[in-house]
Motif scaffolding. Structure first.
Motif, mmCIF file in Angstrom:
data_model
loop_
_atom_site.group_PDB
_atom_site.id
_atom_site.type_symbol
_atom_site.label_atom_id
_atom_site.label_comp_id
_atom_site.label_asym_id
_atom_site.label_seq_id
_atom_site.Cartn_x
_atom_site.Cartn_y
_atom_site.Cartn_z
ATOM 1 N N ALA A 1 52.756 68.173 35.120
ATOM 2 C CA ALA A 1 53.876 67.024 34.799
ATOM 3 C C ALA A 1 54.788 67.124 36.033
ATOM 4 C CB ALA A 1 54.654 67.353 33.725
ATOM 5 N N ALA B 1 55.774 53.342 37.812
ATOM 6 C CA ALA B 1 56.234 54.093 36.728
ATOM 7 C C ALA B 1 57.929 54.139 36.501
ATOM 8 C CB ALA B 1 55.590 55.689 36.831
ATOM 9 N N ASP B 2 58.613 54.013 37.537
ATOM 10 C CA ASP B 2 59.952 53.997 37.457
ATOM 11 C C ASP B 2 60.591 52.921 36.672
ATOM 12 O OD1 ASP B 2 60.512 56.448 38.808
ATOM 13 O OD2 ASP B 2 60.068 55.780 40.761
ATOM 14 N N ARG C 1 47.681 59.138 35.871
ATOM 15 C CA ARG C 1 48.815 59.431 36.540
ATOM 16 C C ARG C 1 50.057 59.555 35.459
ATOM 17 N NH1 ARG C 1 48.323 60.045 42.237
ATOM 18 N NH2 ARG C 1 50.217 61.500 41.631
ATOM 19 N N THR C 2 49.839 59.004 34.357
ATOM 20 C CA THR C 2 50.717 59.067 33.219
ATOM 21 C C THR C 2 50.096 59.146 32.008
ATOM 22 O OG1 THR C 2 52.309 57.459 34.384
ATOM 23 C CG2 THR C 2 52.493 57.727 32.193
ATOM 24 N N ASP D 1 51.212 54.580 38.769
ATOM 25 C CA ASP D 1 52.309 55.481 39.258
ATOM 26 C C ASP D 1 53.186 54.843 40.093
ATOM 27 O OD1 ASP D 1 53.116 58.404 39.158
ATOM 28 O OD2 ASP D 1 52.792 58.271 41.367
ATOM 29 N N TRP E 1 51.263 58.771 27.848
ATOM 30 C CA TRP E 1 52.166 58.310 27.138
ATOM 31 C C TRP E 1 52.040 59.219 25.772
ATOM 32 C CZ3 TRP E 1 55.374 54.789 29.092
ATOM 33 C CH2 TRP E 1 54.830 54.070 30.310
ATOM 34 N N ARG F 1 57.135 59.107 28.396
ATOM 35 C CA ARG F 1 56.361 59.037 29.502
ATOM 36 C C ARG F 1 56.436 60.164 30.432
ATOM 37 N NH1 ARG F 1 58.231 53.924 32.416
ATOM 38 N NH2 ARG F 1 60.054 55.123 32.749
ATOM 39 N N VAL F 2 55.251 60.612 30.504
ATOM 40 C CA VAL F 2 55.117 61.877 31.354
ATOM 41 C C VAL F 2 54.208 61.663 32.578
ATOM 42 C CG1 VAL F 2 54.041 64.502 31.492
ATOM 43 C CG2 VAL F 2 54.827 63.332 29.135
ATOM 44 N N ARG F 3 55.012 61.861 33.829
ATOM 45 C CA ARG F 3 54.065 61.483 34.945
ATOM 46 C C ARG F 3 53.497 62.677 35.318
ATOM 47 N NH1 ARG F 3 58.566 58.822 38.959
ATOM 48 N NH2 ARG F 3 56.498 58.443 40.155
ATOM 49 N N SER G 1 47.196 56.711 31.063
ATOM 50 C CA SER G 1 47.194 55.493 31.877
ATOM 51 C C SER G 1 46.011 54.971 32.468
ATOM 52 C CB SER G 1 48.293 55.258 32.791
ATOM 53 O OG SER G 1 48.085 56.293 33.837
#
Length: 740
Positions: free
Chosen positions: A354, A404-405, A328-329, A401, A331, A345-347, A324
Motif C-alpha cells: 500500500a 487515483a487522486d 494499482r488500486t 493510477d 477497492w 481506495r488503496v493505492r 482496478s
C-alpha cells in the motif's frame, strides 16, 4: 486480447519468486498437503421432465453472461432453490440443474462458457462447487465431492481459465470432530487467532467499539507473516488435511481439465477464507480471511505467496473488494477505524504494497452493504444500508493510477420499487441486474438499464404472484426503544390484520440469527403465517446486530451477552408500554443465534414469556463447540469465547445451566443434517424440559441443514410454530381458560 491461460497459473506456481512443489505433492521435508479436489462428471438434465412450479416463489442471486443478454439465478419455483437461466428481456426461464440439492451461490464465467454454483447435498452444511454449460451440458462437481469435505465459490480469474474454490479440509479423525471445539492449543494457553479471553480477545478491534468493563478499543499492528498460513511459493506446504481441527485451502481449478488444480492459499484452523478477485495480469489475488468481527483483506503475490497488504474489512457480504484494471488500486468495503463500512481506495505499488489509503465514499450513520465493480473498473455499484432499507448508488471510478487522486463520481441513485437490495450483478455494457426484496413480496430480479430505470425480469414473479393470494402482506413500522443500560435498540413491528388498534394483542418477539444479522423490512412467510393467526410480531435488533455501527455489533461480546438477553425482555416491555402487546400473551421465537437467545430468554426471564419456539439454537456452549464444524468453532470464539479459556463464562451463558428456571412451553425445530448447530443442542434442551414437567416438543426436518430450504419443510415448520404459539398465546390461552 484475453490473457494467456498460463498467466495466473504460472504466477501461482511460483515463477515470480522461487520454486515450490507442485500442488498436492508437498515440499521437501514436509508432510503432503491434503489432496486437491478431483472433478466429478455428472449426468446432464437436458430433456428431463419439467418441474412442478409454484405460483408464489422467489428469484435471487443473479449473475449475467458477458453480453448481458442472459441471466443465471437461483429460484425456488420447484419447491427448492435451484439453478435457473433466462433471457434478460424474455419471459421463459429453464432449470440448469434439476437435482433436489439447494443452490446457494451463482457465478457466470467472464467468457460466458461456464456457470459455477454452490449446492448443498441433502440440504446440509457440507456444500460443493459445480459448473455447467449455459445449455445445461457438461455438468461436473469441481470440489466438495470427497466424503467429509466442503467447498464454496471464489472468483473467476479475469481470463476465465480458472475458478477459485475454497475447500474445507476434513478434521484429523475424518467425520468425527476432536478436542474442545477442534481448536488448536498453544504453548502460552492462548486460543487460536488472537482470542485470549474476555479482556484481550475482544479488545483486538479497531474503531470505537464498546467493550467489557468500559475498556477502549485499539487497533492492532497488521502482521504480514502468519505461521499458521501456507501459500504456494512460500516454502514447504503443511498437511492441511492432517492438522488438528482441519483447515481451509483455496485452489485455482480449470473447469476444462487442461491444468491440474493449483493451491493458491491455505490456513490451518481457519475460520473463513474466500478468494474475492485476481488482478488482470494474474500477479495478485485478493483474499478475505479471519473470524467474525476480525475479517481481513489480504493482497497476495501469487508467485511468491507473500502477503503484500492486509486490512480489516467489514463483516456481512463476503465479496469485499476488487482490483482496478491496472492492478494499482484495490477497492475495499471496510469499516477499519470507523463505525460504518465505507468504500476505501488503496493505492498499490509495483510489489502490491500500500502507498496510500483513503475513503472514496461514505455515508453518515449508514454502512456500505454491497460493493460490485465490473471488470473494466470504470464505475462501481454501492448498496447502502439506511436503517435496514437500501439506497443503491452508481459512481464513477478513476481508471488508472494517474487518476487515483481524483474524486469518485458522478453518482446516480435510482428509485427502487422495493426496500432491500440483496445482490448486484453489473453489466460490462452498463446497467445491472439487482435482486430486490421488500415487505410486500418475495425476492425478485430487476434489470436497471444505463439510466438506472428498474424493470422486473419477465420470468421473475410479479408482486401479486410473489405472495400467497387472499391476504396482502403487512408493511411493518420501525420502532426504537432504549435498553435498561441506556443503549438504543431498533426493530420492526408487524400488526396483525383486523386487530383493534386500541386493544393490546398477543405478540411474538422474533429474534434473528448471527448474532450479526439485521432485521430488515422484507417479506417473511413465517411472519405472514403468524399474523394470519392474529399474533403480532415485533422483530428487534438487540445488541450484537449489524446495521447500527461496530460499537453496537461488539456490545454483546463476552459478558455483554447477558445484556443482550436482557434486551429481549426490554423490547417486550417496550411494546407492552406502547399498548401494542398484551403482557400476559407474549411469546419469543428465533433461529440459530436467535434460537439460543430464545432459550436464554425463557430461562433468564421465566415469568415474562408464555411460550417459546427455538429453531436451530445452541443450548450449551460446551456441547456446541464440541460438535460444530472446525471452521465454525474458530469463528465462534471471537463472538462467544474460547471453550477452554472461557469455560466458566460460556457455562454461565448456556441456557442448560439454568434449565431449572424454565416455565414456559417450548417447541424446538432443527434440521437433521445441521452440522453448524448440531440437532443434539435442541434434543438436550427438550429432554431436560420434559424431565422437569414443562410441555416441550421437538420437530426434526428431514433433508435440511442449518437453513430450511425446501418448500414442504418450510411450510411444515411455519405451521408447526404458528400452531404452537397460537395454542399458548391465543384468546383461549388467557389465564383461567383452557388452551386449545
Amino acid at each position: 486480447m484475453p490473457l494467456e491461460r498460463t498467466n495466473l497459473v504460472d504466477h501461482a506456481r511460483g515463477t515470480a519468486g522461487g520454486t515450490t512443489a507442485a500442488p498436492g505433492s508437498g515440499g521437501t521435508g514436509a508432510a503432503s498437503p491434503a489432496p486437491a479436489p478431483v472433478p466429478v462428471r455428472l449426468p446432464d438434465h437436458i430433456g428431463a421432465d419439467p418441474p412442478t412450479l409454484l405460483t408464489a416463489h422467489g428469484c435471487w442471486y443473479p449473475s449475467a453472461d458477458p453480453t448481458g443478454e442472459h441471466v443465471a439465478f437461483i429460484c425456488d419455483r420447484a419447491g427448492v432453490p435451484q439453478l435457473w437461466s433466462g433471457p434478460a428481456r424474455g419471459s421463459e426461464a429453464h432449470v440448469l440443474d434439476g437435482d433436489p440439492d439447494p443452490v446457494t451461490e451463482v457465478s457466470w464465467s467472464p467468457d460466458g462458457r461456464w456457470i459455477a454454483y454452490t449446492s448443498a447435498p441433502g440440504g446440509g452444511e457440507h456444500t460443493r462447487v459445480l459448473v455447467v454449460r449455459p445449455d445445461g451440458t457438461g455438468r461436473q462437481v469441481l470440489a466438495g465431492a470427497e466424503p467429509g469435505s466442503s467447498a464454496h465459490l471464489g472468483c473467476w480469474t479475469r481470463d476465465a481459465t480458472a475458478l477459485a474454490v475454497t475447500v474445507a479440509q476434513p478434521s484429523v479423525s475424518g467425520a468425527e470432530h476432536t478436542g474442545a471445539g477442534h481448536l488448536p492449543s498453544d504453548a502460552d494457553g492462548a486460543p487460536a487467532d488472537g482470542a485470549r479471553g474476555p479482556g484481550a480477545a475482544w479488545s483486538e478491534r479497531d474503531g470505537t467499539a464498546t467493550l467489557l468493563g468500559g475498556g477502549s478499543a485499539h487497533r492492532p499492528a497488521v502482521s504480514h507473516d502468519r505461521a499458521a498460513s501456507v501459500h504456494v511459493g512460500a516454502g514447504p506446504v503443511p498437511a492441511l488435511g492432517q492438522v488438528r481441527g482441519g483447515g481451509l485451502a483455496a485452489y485455482l481449478i480449470d473447469p476444462d481439465g487442461a491444468h491440474a488444480p493449483v493451491l493458491l492459499y491455505g490456513e490451518q484452523g481457519a475460520a473463513s477464507l474466500r478468494v474475492c478477485d485476481t488482478s488482470p495480469d494474474g500477479r495478485f489475488a485478493l483474499v478475505r480471511r479471519g473470524p467474525r468481527g476480525r475479517r481481513e483483506a489480504l493482497v497476495l503475490d501469487t508467485g511468491s505467496g507473500r502477503t503484500t497488504f492486509a486490512l480489516h474489512v467489514a463483516d456481512g457480504d463476503p465479496w469485499i473488494g476488487r482490483f482496478s484494471a491496472d492492478a494499482r488500486t484495490v477497492w475495499l468495503r471496510s469499516d477499519t477505524d470507523r463505525e460504518f463500512a465505507a468504500l476505501l481506495r488503496v493505492r498499490l505499488d509495483d510489489q502490491g504494497a500500500a502507498r496510500s489509503l483513503t475513503v472514496a465514499a461514505e455515508r453518515q450513520e449508514a454502512a456500505l452493504d454491497l460493493l460490485s465493480v465490473p471488470d473494466h473498473g470504470r464505475w462501481a455499484l454501492l448498496a447502502w444500508n439506511i436503517h435496514g432499507a437500501t439506497e443503491l448508488e452508481s459512481t464513477g471510478l478513476p481508471l488508472t493510477d494517474a487518476d487515483a487522486d481524483g474524486d469518485v463520481g458522478p453518482r446516480h441513485r435510482p428509485v427502487l420499487p422495493h426496500e432491500v437490495v440483496t445482490r448486484i450483478a453489473p453489466l460490462e455494457r452498463g446497467g445491472l441486474f439487482a435482486a430486490l426484496a421488500g415487505s410486500r413480496r418475495r425476492p425478485g430480479i430487476w434489470e436497471l438499464d444505463q439510466g438506472l430505470v428498474p424493470a422486473r425480469a419477465g420470468w421473475s414473479a410479479s408482486d401479486e404472484d410473489a405472495v400467497p393470494p387472499g391476504r396482502p402482506p403487512v408493511r411493518p413500522v420501525p420502532l426504537r426503544c432504549r435498553a435498561r443500560d441506556g443503549l438504543m435498540l431498533g426493530g420492526w413491528y408487524y400488526r396483525a390484520p383486523g386487530q383493534d388498534p386500541g386493544r393490546p394483542a398477543p405478540c411474538v418477539i422474533h429474534l434473528h440469527g448471527g448474532p450479526e444479522e439485521q432485521e430488515r423490512p422484507v417479506f417473511s412467510p413465517l411472519y405472514h403465517e403468524l399474523l394470519g393467526r392474529g399474533l403480532d410480531v415485533f422483530a428487534p435488533d438487540v445488541r450484537g446486530s449489524s446495521g447500527w455501527g461496530r460499537s453496537f455489533v461488539d456490545a454483546d461480546l463476552g459478558a455483554g451477552r447477558f445484556a443482550a438477553i436482557d434486551d429481549v425482555a426490554d423490547c417486550a416491555a417496550h411494546v407492552v408500554s406502547l399498548g401494542y402487546a398484551d403482557p400476559v400473551r407474549l411469546g419469543v421465537m428465533g433461529r440459530s443465534y436467535g434460537g439460543y437467545l430464545t432459550m436464554a430468554s425463557l430461562v433468564w426471564h421465566p415469568d415474562l414469556f408464555r411460550a417459546g419456539v427455538a429453531v436451530c439454537g445452541m443450548s450449551d456452549f460446551a456441547t456446541f463447540f464440541a460438535g460444530t464444524e472446525p471452521w465454525i468453532a474458530q469463528s465462534a470464539t471471537a463472538k462467544y469465547g474460547h471453550p477452554e479459556h472461557d469455560r466458566d463464562l460460556l457455562r454461565a451463558l448456556s441456557p442448560m445451566s439454568r434449565i431449572d428456571q424454565l416455565r414456559a412451553p417450548v417447541l424446538a425445530v432443527h434440521g437433521e443434517h445441521d452440522t453448524n448447530v448440531p440437532p443434539t443442542e435442541s434434543e438436550q434442551f427438550i429432554r431436560a424440559a420434559r424431565g422437569r414437567g414443562v410441555p416441550a416438543r421437538q420437530l426434526t426436518l428431514r433433508d435440511e441443514g442449518h437453513e430450511f430450504l425446501r418448500a414442504d419443510n418450510r411450510r411444515l415448520y411455519r405451521r408447526a410454530a404458528a400452531d404452537w404459539l397460537e395454542r399458548h398465546l391465543g384468546s383461549n390461552a388467557l389465564p383461567g381458560r383452557q388452551a386449545t
